[in-house]
Design a protein around this motif. Structure first.
Motif, PDB file in Angstrom:
ATOM      1  N   PHE A 456       3.635   3.589   6.237  1.00 40.18           N
ATOM      2  CA  PHE A 456       3.077   2.853   5.106  1.00 40.18           C
ATOM      3  C   PHE A 456       2.384   3.813   4.151  1.00 40.18           C
ATOM      4  O   PHE A 456       2.005   4.930   4.512  1.00 40.18           O
ATOM      5  CB  PHE A 456       2.196   1.690   5.544  1.00 40.18           C
ATOM      6  CG  PHE A 456       0.808   1.987   6.069  1.00 40.18           C
ATOM      7  CD1 PHE A 456       0.425   3.223   6.566  1.00 40.18           C
ATOM      8  CD2 PHE A 456      -0.139   0.969   6.076  1.00 40.18           C
ATOM      9  CE1 PHE A 456      -0.861   3.443   7.049  1.00 40.18           C
ATOM     10  CE2 PHE A 456      -1.430   1.185   6.553  1.00 40.18           C
ATOM     11  CZ  PHE A 456      -1.789   2.421   7.032  1.00 40.18           C
ATOM     12  N   GLY A 457       2.243   3.379   2.901  1.00 39.05           N
ATOM     13  CA  GLY A 457       1.628   4.217   1.879  1.00 39.05           C
ATOM     14  C   GLY A 457       1.573   3.480   0.554  1.00 39.05           C
ATOM     15  O   GLY A 457       2.158   2.402   0.396  1.00 39.05           O
ATOM     16  N   ASN A 458       0.901   4.063  -0.394  1.00 41.17           N
ATOM     17  CA  ASN A 458       0.764   3.445  -1.711  1.00 41.17           C
ATOM     18  C   ASN A 458       1.934   3.753  -2.643  1.00 41.17           C
ATOM     19  O   ASN A 458       2.169   3.033  -3.604  1.00 41.17           O
ATOM     20  CB  ASN A 458      -0.543   3.900  -2.365  1.00 41.17           C
ATOM     21  CG  ASN A 458      -1.766   3.391  -1.607  1.00 41.17           C
ATOM     22  OD1 ASN A 458      -1.775   2.258  -1.123  1.00 41.17           O
ATOM     23  ND2 ASN A 458      -2.791   4.233  -1.494  1.00 41.17           N
ATOM     24  N   ASP A 459       2.676   4.801  -2.341  1.00 37.32           N
ATOM     25  CA  ASP A 459       3.760   5.247  -3.220  1.00 37.32           C
ATOM     26  C   ASP A 459       5.117   4.853  -2.631  1.00 37.32           C
ATOM     27  O   ASP A 459       5.507   5.379  -1.576  1.00 37.32           O
ATOM     28  CB  ASP A 459       3.692   6.766  -3.397  1.00 37.32           C
ATOM     29  CG  ASP A 459       4.677   7.281  -4.436  1.00 37.32           C
ATOM     30  OD1 ASP A 459       5.559   6.515  -4.872  1.00 37.32           O
ATOM     31  OD2 ASP A 459       4.577   8.464  -4.805  1.00 37.32           O
ATOM     32  N   ARG A 467       0.227  -1.020   1.881  1.00 39.63           N
ATOM     33  CA  ARG A 467      -0.970  -0.918   2.728  1.00 39.63           C
ATOM     34  C   ARG A 467      -1.131  -2.131   3.639  1.00 39.63           C
ATOM     35  O   ARG A 467      -1.874  -2.071   4.625  1.00 39.63           O
ATOM     36  CB  ARG A 467      -2.207  -0.715   1.861  1.00 39.63           C
ATOM     37  CG  ARG A 467      -2.556  -1.901   0.975  1.00 39.63           C
ATOM     38  CD  ARG A 467      -3.590  -1.567  -0.087  1.00 39.63           C
ATOM     39  NE  ARG A 467      -4.534  -0.542   0.264  1.00 39.63           N
ATOM     40  CZ  ARG A 467      -5.690  -0.770   0.887  1.00 39.63           C
ATOM     41  NH1 ARG A 467      -5.981  -1.998   1.282  1.00 39.63           N
ATOM     42  NH2 ARG A 467      -6.516   0.207   1.122  1.00 39.63           N
ATOM     43  N   ASN A 468      -0.436  -3.244   3.363  1.00 40.34           N
ATOM     44  CA  ASN A 468      -0.466  -4.416   4.228  1.00 40.34           C
ATOM     45  C   ASN A 468       0.721  -4.451   5.182  1.00 40.34           C
ATOM     46  O   ASN A 468       0.968  -5.470   5.823  1.00 40.34           O
ATOM     47  CB  ASN A 468      -0.500  -5.699   3.394  1.00 40.34           C
ATOM     48  CG  ASN A 468      -1.817  -5.872   2.658  1.00 40.34           C
ATOM     49  OD1 ASN A 468      -2.887  -5.652   3.226  1.00 40.34           O
ATOM     50  ND2 ASN A 468      -1.744  -6.245   1.385  1.00 40.34           N
ATOM     51  N   CYS A 469       1.454  -3.356   5.227  1.00 42.26           N
ATOM     52  CA  CYS A 469       2.620  -3.206   6.112  1.00 42.26           C
ATOM     53  C   CYS A 469       3.785  -4.108   5.709  1.00 42.26           C
ATOM     54  O   CYS A 469       4.643  -4.431   6.536  1.00 42.26           O
ATOM     55  CB  CYS A 469       2.239  -3.414   7.577  1.00 42.26           C
ATOM     56  SG  CYS A 469       1.166  -2.112   8.215  1.00 42.26           S
ATOM     57  N   LYS A 470       3.818  -4.513   4.421  1.00 39.25           N
ATOM     58  CA  LYS A 470       4.966  -5.216   3.861  1.00 39.25           C
ATOM     59  C   LYS A 470       5.915  -4.198   3.242  1.00 39.25           C
ATOM     60  O   LYS A 470       5.472  -3.243   2.595  1.00 39.25           O
ATOM     61  CB  LYS A 470       4.526  -6.217   2.791  1.00 39.25           C
ATOM     62  CG  LYS A 470       5.682  -7.042   2.229  1.00 39.25           C
ATOM     63  CD  LYS A 470       5.279  -7.869   1.031  1.00 39.25           C
ATOM     64  CE  LYS A 470       5.174  -7.043  -0.236  1.00 39.25           C
ATOM     65  NZ  LYS A 470       6.493  -6.535  -0.701  1.00 39.25           N
TER      66      LYS A 470
END
Length: 529
Positions: A456-459, A467-470
């Protein structure tokens, strides 16, 4: 036949099982799909021969390594996932593990969330999984908003002596935080009997805090929660736009079926979750679901692990020895400018287990005598996320696990440091690093700490999940096993998976406009500090 649910969760381990527990009181229709069945309750649960030599509960599935050679993974498919067989050591990642850390071989990247955002969920997970421990002793312990819900598990005499000797040398040993239902104040009424077959074994009397006992079975008491076992999910289908998962295709007892859901959560373990997303490639997602960044399957990590056996002149009659740990060398220290890792214990080795591992003989000692004099350590160091360490599929759709260990210098120094400590305490050199254990090298076949393949990550260009694992590229697909880890620290990943599942659960409850129900007070173990 096709049915529709509000949520389908694929996998029932530390991630999927905990998430199901969180969502169960919402009233939303929830389906759990598990590839295996319940672990049979039988006397072999407590047999080291059945577990370590016969591999009675291991999957018979065969993967391939990077050279195309057969790989027999030390994993299993049961309700509760790998928590059925874990040693129930439930550590928080250190606060600094969430930031960027310099290692000898490179940089351990920062997470898109900080420790502070997960702390309250760590506290809930410790209460839910009935963790016994002590705060303020481990020098690397992160801050916590509450103490452990239960007191630390006591050391047996030989381990207590080692604890005292380490303290005399100026070190700070501490009690391992353990999720077992042991009441040492009232052993007669204690669910846990403190047996010798906990680590690596399923608990015959359901006294280990695994995901089946703690989360799945309680969740199934709600009428809106269902479980399908012996069902392997083969593919996720998407809408024509590719923005939504529309159907979950699986085979149950060899018969194909498909169900649909508003939300689909994958939690098959880092290796199988990546494989499922890759198998689900279609015209809109030609490289696999959520894989526009080409990171799915990449950055596989499993820690650099060693079992180190010290043969002491003194007998070790401990039954349950996995109570002591040492983190003095977890980060940079006065002896080296980079992190080394974590030292703790495995379950007590016996002659059967040693015969599988093939350690060198000490003159005049049989395997049985060696086992009775051994101190059996588990050493963990962080490996770094290398994009070439990856899960892929061959032409037949079989799993190919390519992994070259990295960051080995810190681990070598950690092994050497332990040997020097034992030499200083016991004054002898009978210390062995078991490079082979149960017939395979630990770094590849031993996949208990698998993580990092769907980070996961913002980019969206460098991560598969937000960040919510979607999934960045799909509106209703989530991943909640250790796949989401961008780095792995040097402690067991289980508690972090559990805490994150609770966090994602709250996000899903909000998304579904459902009421978040607090975890009820636990009454399974009544114990006072």
């Amino acid at each position: 036949m096709s049915k529709h649910y509000d949520v389908i969760i694929i996998g029932t381990g530390a991630g999927g099982g905990t998430l199901a527990y969180r969502l169960a009181p919402s009233g939303k229709s929830i389906l759990l799909i598990e590839r295996g069945d319940y672990v049979p309750r039988e006397k072999e649960n407590w047999s080291t021969r059945a577990i370590n030599i016969e591999a009675r509960y291991n999957t018979k599935e065969v993967w391939k390594d990077r050279d195309g050679k057969p790989l027999h993974p030390h994993t299993n498919y049961y309700v509760g996932g790998n928590t059925k067989f874990y040693g129930s050591a439930l550590f928080r990642l250190r606060e600094a593990d969430f930031g960027e850390l310099a290692h000898f071989d490179g940089i351990s990247p920062a997470w898109p969330i900080a420790y502070d955002e997960l702390e309250s969920y760590y506290t809930e997970a410790e209460r839910l999984y009935q963790v016994h421990g002590e705060r303020g002793v481990d020098p690397t312990d992160p801050w916590a908003s509450a103490g452990y819900p239960y007191p630390a598990i006591s050391h047996e005499p030989r381990i207590q002596k080692l604890h005292n000797e380490l303290e005399k040398l100026g070190h700070k040993p501490f009690h391992v935080p353990l999720g077992i239902m042991l009441n040492e104040q009232n052993r007669r009424e204690s669910p846990c009997i403190r047996c010798s077959t906990c680590d690596g074994h399923p608990c015959l009397i359901y006294a280990k805090s695994d995901a089946q006992v703690i989360c799945v079975d309680p969740a199934l008491k709600y009428p809106n929660v269902e479980l399908i076992t012996n069902a392997q999910v083969m593919k996720l289908q998407t809408s024509a736009s590719g923005r939504d998962v529309t159907h979950v295709n699986f085979t149950r007892e060899g018969v194909p079926e498909e169900y649909s859901a508003d939300l689909v959560v994958v939690s098959c373990g880092a290796i199988n979750s990546a494989a499922l997303l890759l198998r689900s490639a279609n015209g809109r997602h030609p490289n696999g679901l959520a894989n526009g960044s080409d990171v799915v399957g990449r950055h596989y990590m499993g820690h650099v692990n060693s079992v180190v056996m010290a043969i002491s002149p003194e007998r070790n009659d401990s039954v349950f020895q996995k109570t002591l740990a040492l983190n003095d060398f977890y980060f940079a220290n006065e002896t080296w400018q980079y992190p080394m890792g974590h030292i703790s214990f495995v379950g007590k080795l016996d002659a059967d287990t040693l015969s599988a591992g093939g350690p060198p003989f000490v003159p005049g000692m049989t395997l049985d005598i060696m086992a009775k004099h051994s101190l059996d350590f588990w050493l963990t160091s962080e490996d770094l996320p290398d994009p070439n360490n990856r899960v892929a599929l061959d032409r037949e759709g079989n799993i190919v696990l390519s992994y070259v260990p990295n960051n080995l210098e810190g681990h070598k120094r950690l092994v050497a440091k332990l040997k020097s400590l034992i030499r200083e305490i016991d004054g002898h050199d009978h210390v062995f690093a078991l490079d082979k254990f149960i017939g395979q090298r630990i770094p590849l076949a031993g996949v208990a700490h698998q993580n990092g393949t769907v980070r996961f990550g913002n980019d969206p260009r460098s991560s598969a999940l937000d960040r919510n694992c979607k999934a960045h590229e799909l509106d209703n697909l989530y991943v909640v096993d250790a796949s989401f880890f961008p780095s792995c620290g040097a402690v067991n990943p289980a508690l972090t998976i559990m805490a994150n599942a609770l966090r994602v659960g709250d996000h899903l409850l909000e998304r579904m406009a459902a009421k978040a129900t607090a975890i009820p007070e636990l009454g399974a173990v009544k114990e006072h500090a």
